[in-house]
Design an enzyme around this catalytic site. Structure first.
Site, PDB file in Angstrom:
ATOM      1  N   TYR A 141       0.814  -1.195   0.086  1.00 60.89           N
ATOM      2  CA  TYR A 141       0.025   0.044  -0.016  1.00 60.89           C
ATOM      3  C   TYR A 141       0.835   1.324  -0.079  1.00 60.89           C
ATOM      4  CZ  TYR A 141      -4.503  -2.125   0.805  1.00 60.89           C
ATOM      5  OH  TYR A 141      -5.898  -2.801   0.929  1.00 60.89           O
ATOM      6  N   LYS A 191       4.911 -14.723   0.960  1.00 58.45           N
ATOM      7  CA  LYS A 191       4.966 -15.316  -0.055  1.00 58.45           C
ATOM      8  C   LYS A 191       6.581 -15.772  -0.442  1.00 58.45           C
ATOM      9  CE  LYS A 191       3.376 -17.062  -3.945  1.00 58.45           C
ATOM     10  NZ  LYS A 191       2.323 -18.141  -4.190  1.00 58.45           N
ATOM     11  N   ASP A 223      -1.346 -18.125  -0.589  1.00 56.23           N
ATOM     12  CA  ASP A 223      -2.178 -18.856  -1.291  1.00 56.23           C
ATOM     13  C   ASP A 223      -2.586 -19.930  -0.381  1.00 56.23           C
ATOM     14  OD1 ASP A 223       0.602 -19.794  -1.669  1.00 56.23           O
ATOM     15  OD2 ASP A 223       0.177 -20.377  -3.557  1.00 56.23           O
ATOM     16  N   ASP A 247      -5.473  -7.629   4.316  1.00 55.26           N
ATOM     17  CA  ASP A 247      -6.735  -7.088   3.828  1.00 55.26           C
ATOM     18  C   ASP A 247      -7.566  -8.025   3.019  1.00 55.26           C
ATOM     19  OD1 ASP A 247      -8.415  -5.029   2.928  1.00 55.26           O
ATOM     20  OD2 ASP A 247      -7.691  -5.183   0.737  1.00 55.26           O
ATOM     21  N   ASP A 251     -11.231 -10.234   4.755  1.00 51.14           N
ATOM     22  CA  ASP A 251     -12.443 -10.347   4.005  1.00 51.14           C
ATOM     23  C   ASP A 251     -13.049 -11.699   3.908  1.00 51.14           C
ATOM     24  OD1 ASP A 251     -12.649  -7.662   3.866  1.00 51.14           O
ATOM     25  OD2 ASP A 251     -13.498  -7.707   1.810  1.00 51.14           O
TER      26      ASP A 251
END
Ligand code: IPM
Ligand code: MG
Length: 361
Positions: A141, A191, A223, A247, A251
């Site tokens: 971000y 990752k 993942d 983020d 969700d």
């Protein structure tokens, strides 16, 4: 005790849910003899409309000078023009950065009475109690370079995933601290098979893991983590991860709880800003957005914001008993069948809050 709270109701359903959280806090104040000094400011789309800026310097300064900030939600179709100079979301990011709240705590618990409402099989959901700690002021971000230009006659856009060692260390430290008060397990999500920043992330997680042998540390690729959240969420405890990974994963995790409307968050900076103790300046907000489709109808679920206010009492004011009183009232109300529309019920935002207030003991 007297506490100064800045309210940033924001856009869409933000003002409706923040209004109810304030009523709950007022009940707590009178019951436990505290005084909360609420001051309302604009941030997000409403601030663009009034001041031409999603976050003014004055509002940021007022937030910095307060004991904590309670936020509703920002954004909406009105401000969605991709060419616009300012966006509601920019205000939120600037606020997080300006307050230095680098650790975003997003607890995900499933109330037994809501298990049925989740798309997952009930047996997967038993015992789910996850604390996602999302790094909030760095990563994809905020990294530089960032922006758009024309290179070799081609339009180009760049975002950068950047981390300094100290940014990773401070959030990892918090993850281990919080894990000690829970089930003593940290899942560090990265990752590292592809990203350099993730290899630094994993290196620092491993170092801190050695210094905290009483906490089990596991590394999971992002993942795989997305998959495990659905196939085996019950064996996750504390999950710590990069800004954008967090983020996305939160969700996804909110589906476990039956509705996004139930979930709170706390964004914390360094400890000791109040009375030299563990209390911290914090920004508190539900994880849901401004929900323009139901804005103004008075039917939004206020629980995420009310539970965020409980987190404020705990983390910024060290009022553990009061925080627990709110959380217990939510549990009791849900057990008794209180449901807003997102949970398949008929209660309005106000009625849901009234139920909770009745149950504060
Ligand atoms: C969140 C939201 C924000 C984010 C948006 C509104 C900028 O999705 O708090 O999760 O991406 O951080
Ligand atoms: Mg989000």
């Amino acid at each position: 005790m007297n506490f100064k709270i800045i309210l940033l109701p924001g856009d869409g359903i933000g003002p409706e849910v923040v209004g109810e959280a304030v009523r709950v806090l007022e009940k707590i104040a009178s019951k436990f003899n505290h005084s909360f000094d609420f001051q309302e400011r604009l941030m997000g789309g409403c601030s663009i409309d009034k001041y031409g800026s999603s976050l003014t310097d004055e509002t940021l300064a007022d937030c910095q000078a307060s004991d904590s900030v309670l936020l509703g939600a920002v954004g909406g179709p009105k401000w969605d023009d991709p060419k616009a100079k300012d966006r509601p979301e920019r205000g939120l990011l600037a606020l997080r950065k300006g307050l230095g709240v680098f650790a975003n705590l997003r607890p995900v618990k499933v109330h037994p009475a809501l298990i049925e409402g989740s798309p997952l099989k009930p047996e997967k959901l038993k015992g789910v109690d996850i604390l996602v700690i999302r790094e909030l002021t760095g990563g994809l971000y905020f990294g530089f370079p960032k922006g758009r230009d024309v290179k070799d006659g081609r339009e180009r856009a760049v975002d950068t995933l950047e981390y300094y060692d100290y940014e990773i260390r401070r959030i990892m430290k918090l993850a281990f601290e919080l894990a000690k008060g829970r089930r003593k397990k940290v899942t560090s999500v990265d990752k590292a098979n592809v990203l350099e920043s993730s290899r630094l992330w994993r290196q620092i997680a491993t170092q801190l893991g050695k210094g905290n042998p009483d906490v089990e540390l596991e590394h999971v690729l992002v993942d795989t983590a997305a998959m495990k959240l659905i196939t085996g969420p019950a064996w996750m405890d504390v999950v710590v991860t990069e800004n954008m990974f967090g983020d996305i994963l939160t969700d996804e995790a909110s589906v476990l709880a039956g509705s996004m409307g139930m979930l709170p968050s706390a964004s914390l900076g360094v400890a000791g800003s109040r009375s030299g103790s563990e209390a911290r300046m914090g920004l508190y907000e539900p994880i849901h957005g401004s929900a323009p489709d139901i804005a103004g109808k008075g039917i939004a679920n206020p629980v995420g914001t009310i539970l965020s206010a409980a987190m404020m009492l705990r983390h910024s004011f060290e009022l553990e008993v009061e925080a627990t009183a709110i959380e217990a009232a939510v549990d009791r109300s849900i057990s008794d069948g209180a449901r807003t529309a997102d949970l398949g019920g008929k209660l309005t935002t106000r009625q849901m809050a009234e139920e909770l207030i009745k149950n504060i003991q």
